[in-house]
Design a protein around this motif. Structure first.
Motif, PDB file in Angstrom:
ATOM      1  N   LEU A 100     -21.380  -7.003  20.142  1.00 18.29           N
ATOM      2  CA  LEU A 100     -21.762  -5.992  21.122  1.00 18.29           C
ATOM      3  C   LEU A 100     -23.262  -6.002  21.382  1.00 18.29           C
ATOM      4  O   LEU A 100     -23.719  -5.894  22.523  1.00 18.29           O
ATOM      5  N   LEU A 101     -24.034  -6.115  20.301  1.00 17.83           N
ATOM      6  CA  LEU A 101     -25.486  -6.125  20.462  1.00 17.83           C
ATOM      7  C   LEU A 101     -25.936  -7.308  21.304  1.00 17.83           C
ATOM      8  O   LEU A 101     -26.790  -7.170  22.192  1.00 17.83           O
ATOM      9  N   TYR A 110     -33.989 -11.061  26.855  1.00 14.85           N
ATOM     10  CA  TYR A 110     -33.055 -12.134  26.461  1.00 14.85           C
ATOM     11  C   TYR A 110     -31.908 -11.559  25.648  1.00 14.85           C
ATOM     12  O   TYR A 110     -32.106 -10.707  24.780  1.00 14.85           O
ATOM     13  N   ARG A 111     -30.704 -12.078  25.910  1.00 15.38           N
ATOM     14  CA  ARG A 111     -29.514 -11.561  25.244  1.00 15.38           C
ATOM     15  C   ARG A 111     -29.154 -12.335  23.984  1.00 15.38           C
ATOM     16  O   ARG A 111     -28.495 -11.774  23.107  1.00 15.38           O
ATOM     17  N   ARG A 112     -29.497 -13.583  23.884  1.00 14.53           N
ATOM     18  CA  ARG A 112     -29.074 -14.406  22.749  1.00 14.53           C
ATOM     19  C   ARG A 112     -30.238 -14.837  21.861  1.00 14.53           C
ATOM     20  O   ARG A 112     -30.142 -14.771  20.637  1.00 14.53           O
ATOM     21  N   ARG A 113     -31.311 -15.283  22.459  1.00 13.68           N
ATOM     22  CA  ARG A 113     -32.394 -15.899  21.695  1.00 13.68           C
ATOM     23  C   ARG A 113     -32.956 -14.997  20.595  1.00 13.68           C
ATOM     24  O   ARG A 113     -33.140 -15.459  19.458  1.00 13.68           O
ATOM     25  N   PRO A 114     -33.222 -13.708  20.858  1.00 10.47           N
ATOM     26  CA  PRO A 114     -33.800 -12.883  19.794  1.00 10.47           C
ATOM     27  C   PRO A 114     -32.896 -12.737  18.576  1.00 10.47           C
ATOM     28  O   PRO A 114     -33.391 -12.594  17.451  1.00 10.47           O
ATOM     29  N   TYR A 115     -31.583 -12.817  18.788  1.00  7.68           N
ATOM     30  CA  TYR A 115     -30.676 -12.614  17.663  1.00  7.68           C
ATOM     31  C   TYR A 115     -30.667 -13.823  16.733  1.00  7.68           C
ATOM     32  O   TYR A 115     -30.425 -13.688  15.533  1.00  7.68           O
ATOM     33  N   PHE A 116     -30.916 -15.004  17.282  1.00  5.47           N
ATOM     34  CA  PHE A 116     -31.123 -16.159  16.408  1.00  5.47           C
ATOM     35  C   PHE A 116     -32.389 -15.972  15.573  1.00  5.47           C
ATOM     36  O   PHE A 116     -32.424 -16.337  14.390  1.00  5.47           O
ATOM     37  N   ILE A 117     -33.427 -15.401  16.190  1.00  2.87           N
ATOM     38  CA  ILE A 117     -34.675 -15.156  15.457  1.00  2.87           C
ATOM     39  C   ILE A 117     -34.455 -14.121  14.355  1.00  2.87           C
ATOM     40  O   ILE A 117     -34.918 -14.290  13.219  1.00  2.87           O
ATOM     41  N   PHE A 118     -33.741 -13.035  14.676  1.00  4.87           N
ATOM     42  CA  PHE A 118     -33.419 -12.037  13.645  1.00  4.87           C
ATOM     43  C   PHE A 118     -32.647 -12.670  12.496  1.00  4.87           C
ATOM     44  O   PHE A 118     -32.909 -12.392  11.317  1.00  4.87           O
ATOM     45  N   ALA A 155     -26.074 -15.236  13.477  1.00  4.30           N
ATOM     46  CA  ALA A 155     -26.222 -16.515  14.170  1.00  4.30           C
ATOM     47  C   ALA A 155     -24.867 -17.053  14.610  1.00  4.30           C
ATOM     48  O   ALA A 155     -24.719 -17.593  15.716  1.00  4.30           O
ATOM     49  N   ASP A 156     -23.856 -16.893  13.756  1.00  2.00           N
ATOM     50  CA  ASP A 156     -22.519 -17.362  14.080  1.00  2.00           C
ATOM     51  C   ASP A 156     -21.958 -16.628  15.293  1.00  2.00           C
ATOM     52  O   ASP A 156     -21.393 -17.241  16.209  1.00  2.00           O
ATOM     53  N   VAL A 157     -22.104 -15.302  15.316  1.00  2.00           N
ATOM     54  CA  VAL A 157     -21.604 -14.519  16.440  1.00  2.00           C
ATOM     55  C   VAL A 157     -22.315 -14.909  17.734  1.00  2.00           C
ATOM     56  O   VAL A 157     -21.687 -15.035  18.794  1.00  2.00           O
ATOM     57  N   THR A 158     -23.607 -15.124  17.649  1.00  2.00           N
ATOM     58  CA  THR A 158     -24.376 -15.436  18.852  1.00  2.00           C
ATOM     59  C   THR A 158     -23.970 -16.782  19.441  1.00  2.00           C
ATOM     60  O   THR A 158     -23.783 -16.920  20.659  1.00  2.00           O
ATOM     61  N   ILE A 159     -23.805 -17.785  18.590  1.00  2.00           N
ATOM     62  CA  ILE A 159     -23.390 -19.084  19.117  1.00  2.00           C
ATOM     63  C   ILE A 159     -21.931 -19.047  19.547  1.00  2.00           C
ATOM     64  O   ILE A 159     -21.531 -19.720  20.507  1.00  2.00           O
ATOM     65  N   PRO A 215     -32.594 -24.011   6.294  1.00  2.00           N
ATOM     66  CA  PRO A 215     -31.647 -23.688   7.372  1.00  2.00           C
ATOM     67  C   PRO A 215     -31.994 -22.388   8.092  1.00  2.00           C
ATOM     68  O   PRO A 215     -31.834 -22.289   9.312  1.00  2.00           O
ATOM     69  N   ALA A 216     -32.489 -21.396   7.347  1.00  2.00           N
ATOM     70  CA  ALA A 216     -32.873 -20.135   7.984  1.00  2.00           C
ATOM     71  C   ALA A 216     -34.021 -20.359   8.966  1.00  2.00           C
ATOM     72  O   ALA A 216     -34.038 -19.790  10.070  1.00  2.00           O
ATOM     73  N   GLY A 217     -34.973 -21.201   8.589  1.00  2.00           N
ATOM     74  CA  GLY A 217     -36.079 -21.501   9.482  1.00  2.00           C
ATOM     75  C   GLY A 217     -35.631 -22.201  10.751  1.00  2.00           C
ATOM     76  O   GLY A 217     -36.189 -21.973  11.837  1.00  2.00           O
ATOM     77  N   LEU A 218     -34.619 -23.060  10.642  1.00  2.00           N
ATOM     78  CA  LEU A 218     -34.124 -23.767  11.822  1.00  2.00           C
ATOM     79  C   LEU A 218     -33.434 -22.827  12.801  1.00  2.00           C
ATOM     80  O   LEU A 218     -33.381 -23.113  14.006  1.00  2.00           O
ATOM     81  N   LEU A 219     -32.893 -21.719  12.304  1.00  2.00           N
ATOM     82  CA  LEU A 219     -32.329 -20.726  13.217  1.00  2.00           C
ATOM     83  C   LEU A 219     -33.424 -20.122  14.095  1.00  2.00           C
ATOM     84  O   LEU A 219     -33.184 -19.767  15.254  1.00  2.00           O
ATOM     85  N   LEU A 220     -34.615 -19.991  13.522  1.00  2.00           N
ATOM     86  CA  LEU A 220     -35.742 -19.525  14.320  1.00  2.00           C
ATOM     87  C   LEU A 220     -36.030 -20.493  15.467  1.00  2.00           C
ATOM     88  O   LEU A 220     -36.325 -20.073  16.596  1.00  2.00           O
ATOM     89  N   VAL A 221     -35.939 -21.792  15.182  1.00  2.00           N
ATOM     90  CA  VAL A 221     -36.180 -22.808  16.217  1.00  2.00           C
ATOM     91  C   VAL A 221     -35.170 -22.667  17.350  1.00  2.00           C
ATOM     92  O   VAL A 221     -35.525 -22.751  18.533  1.00  2.00           O
ATOM     93  N   VAL A 222     -33.898 -22.443  17.003  1.00  3.87           N
ATOM     94  CA  VAL A 222     -32.870 -22.253  18.028  1.00  3.87           C
ATOM     95  C   VAL A 222     -33.232 -21.081  18.925  1.00  3.87           C
ATOM     96  O   VAL A 222     -33.082 -21.145  20.153  1.00  3.87           O
ATOM     97  N   GLY A 223     -33.712 -19.999  18.323  1.00  4.83           N
ATOM     98  CA  GLY A 223     -34.099 -18.838  19.107  1.00  4.83           C
ATOM     99  C   GLY A 223     -35.204 -19.116  20.103  1.00  4.83           C
ATOM    100  O   GLY A 223     -35.272 -18.480  21.167  1.00  4.83           O
TER     101      GLY A 223
END
Length: 494
Positions: A100-101, A110-118, A155-159, A215-223
């Protein structure tokens, strides 16, 4: 990447064409290039990082590291470890909240990118905390694992939201996208399990948690690199209305038998397949009558087992994706129940009477299990992506996945209760064989529930036309408030 505000025709105009490379050897490469071209390379990169690195490689390291962390550092009983495992999976039960968020609350436009950063920040903080603190109380350890699990779940929900929307706009590629997700996860697990035992042996479980900051840092890159439209000046005062729209759309969709019946099957099929892995893990490593596998042996066993998962993904993609869901689920569930008897043979030491070494038999057992679970999981993922209403793909797909995770949660706690009732502890394994037998019988029970799943063409639309029409009831955005495009905007049809 996720162009919610644009109609499909606009998205199609942005697609670049590519020239396939000739030759059979280039088939997989052409398939990969096709997905990158049709969906944009940042989408494919996001799938690889989330499924391949975060969940696959990182999940493998976290699983082995946490098992030894609970056994050797926290020194808990198998049934307790089973319960704690369920607790750390709670963020996966509330996936609709994350969905939902991501669907209705953009951050900085942005709807997706910030959630990868979080998600990346949560993972970094939790893994650093676990790696830097000795003699951590079990409560704080569980809280840290819970935060780390929340990061991976977000990250899973966002992708998944991205995949679900692409499945709606490109229905012919729905199975291909799920295959990409599964293949990425399988290859990541293969690599992760291969090195997990070595790292646990060399640097210990806490050192492994330190590695998981990568791996957590790479999620930041995706964001930062993910392509999606920017919607500035979002009216956050309208968010509560969008939540109401989402809830209404979800409820209206769930009322259709074509939707709630598969949902019920997904929950029951997972819940009835009790998980007693912690009992097996302690028997593998601590039992005097058992094989007493080393850390490296456990990692290699799970890595070779991941080959079975990889083969399952290939088998589904190239041989089974066009078969009816019900047929695949029947055979997968049947083999899952029967193959569970291999654990019984191993625990009763019958394999030694036939001259089969423990390690070889355990590897065969794990490989068959992973292959079968993948063949069961893949059609359920494709089915779930086809049940998602337009506009709330992230929310509804997350809801469907939370149903699966609720089933796995029930399975984990039910397995912990079974181990407790059978009095399976760190030093007593006399009744482990009985727990395995009970689990195997329950694994066959979902075969009686397959009537809940559609037996039609998996390439056809599942949501009724009435549900598609119901989704069109919405407030039309004003031209100057284009960022308020309704959550349930019917921008595509399936």
């Amino acid at each position: 990447m996720v162009e919610e505000e644009l109609p499909i025709s606009n998205e199609a105009e942005e697609v670049e064409h590519y020239e396939p490379i000739g030759g059979c050897f280039w088939g997989p490469i052409n398939w990969f290039r096709m997905l990158a071209t049709e969906m944009h390379w940042s989408f494919v990169f996001g799938v690889l990082m989330v499924y391949g690195v975060s969940q696959g490689l990182g999940g493998a390291l976290a699983r082995v590291g946490t098992e030894y962390y609970m056994k050797d550092v926290q020194k808990v009983q198998p049934s307790e470890a089973q319960v704690y495992s369920g607790i750390t999976n709670i963020p996966w039960l509330v996936k609709p909240l994350w969905g939902l968020l991501t669907d209705v609350v953009p951050v900085f436009g942005y709807r997706r990118r910030p959630y990868f950063i979080f998600a990346g920040i949560f993972g970094l903080i939790s893994m650093l905390f676990l790696s830097l603190h000795k003699n951590l109380h079990i409560v704080f350890a569980l809280l840290s694992l819970l935060v780390g699990s929340a990061g991976v779940a977000i990250a899973d929900v966002t992708i998944d939201a991205c995949v679900a929307q692409k499945s709606g706009s490109h229905p012919s590629l729905a199975a291909d996208m799920q295959s990409l997700c599964s293949l990425s996860s399988s290859i990541g697990r293969l690599i992760g399990f291969s090195i997990s035992g070595i790292f646990v042996h060399l640097i210990g479980p806490r050192g492994v948690y330190g590695l998981l900051t990568i791996p957590a840092g790479l999620l930041l890159v995706v964001g930062f690199v993910l392509k999606e439209p920017h919607t500035p000046n979002f009216a956050y005062g309208q968010v509560h209305l969008k939540f109401q729209d989402a809830a209404s759309s979800m409820w209206n969709t769930l009322k259709y038998p074509e939707v709630w019946r598969p949902c019920l099957y997904m929950y029951l099929s997972f819940a009835l397949s009790l998980n007693i892995y912690e009992g097996m893990f302690y028997w593998y490593t601590d039992s005097k009558e058992g094989p007493t596998f080393s850390k490296e042996a456990i990692g290699y066993m799970l890595s070779i087992g991941s080959v079975g998962s990889l083969l399952g993904a290939f088998l589904y993609q190239y041989g089974l994706k066009d078969h009816p869901f019900r047929n695949i689920l029947f055979w997968a569930q049947l083999v899952l129940g029967l193959s569970g008897m291999l654990d019984l043979v191993l625990v009763l030491r019958l394999n030694l009477k036939f001259g089969i070494p423990d390690y070889l038999f355990a590897v065969i057992d794990e490989s068959i299990y992973q292959l079968t679970v993948t063949l069961k999981w893949m059609p359920l993922l494709v089915l779930s992506s086809k049940l998602c209403p337009s506009g709330i793909e992230g929310t509804f797909f997350a809801f469907l996945m939370s149903i699966d995770n609720a089933g796995l949660f029930s399975s984990t706690w039910g397995g912990g209760l079974l181990l407790h009732l059978m009095n399976v502890t760190r030093t007593r394994f006399d009744n482990l064989w009985l727990a395995i037998l009970i689990r195997n019988v329950l694994r066959l029970a979902p075969l009686t529930l397959l009537f809940l799943v559609s037996k039609g063409d998996p390439a056809s639309s599942i949501i009724p036309n009435e549900a598609q029409d119901a989704k069109a009831v919405e407030d039309v955005p004003d031209s100057k408030d284009i960022e308020l495009v309704s959550l349930v905007n019917n921008v595509d049809s399936r």
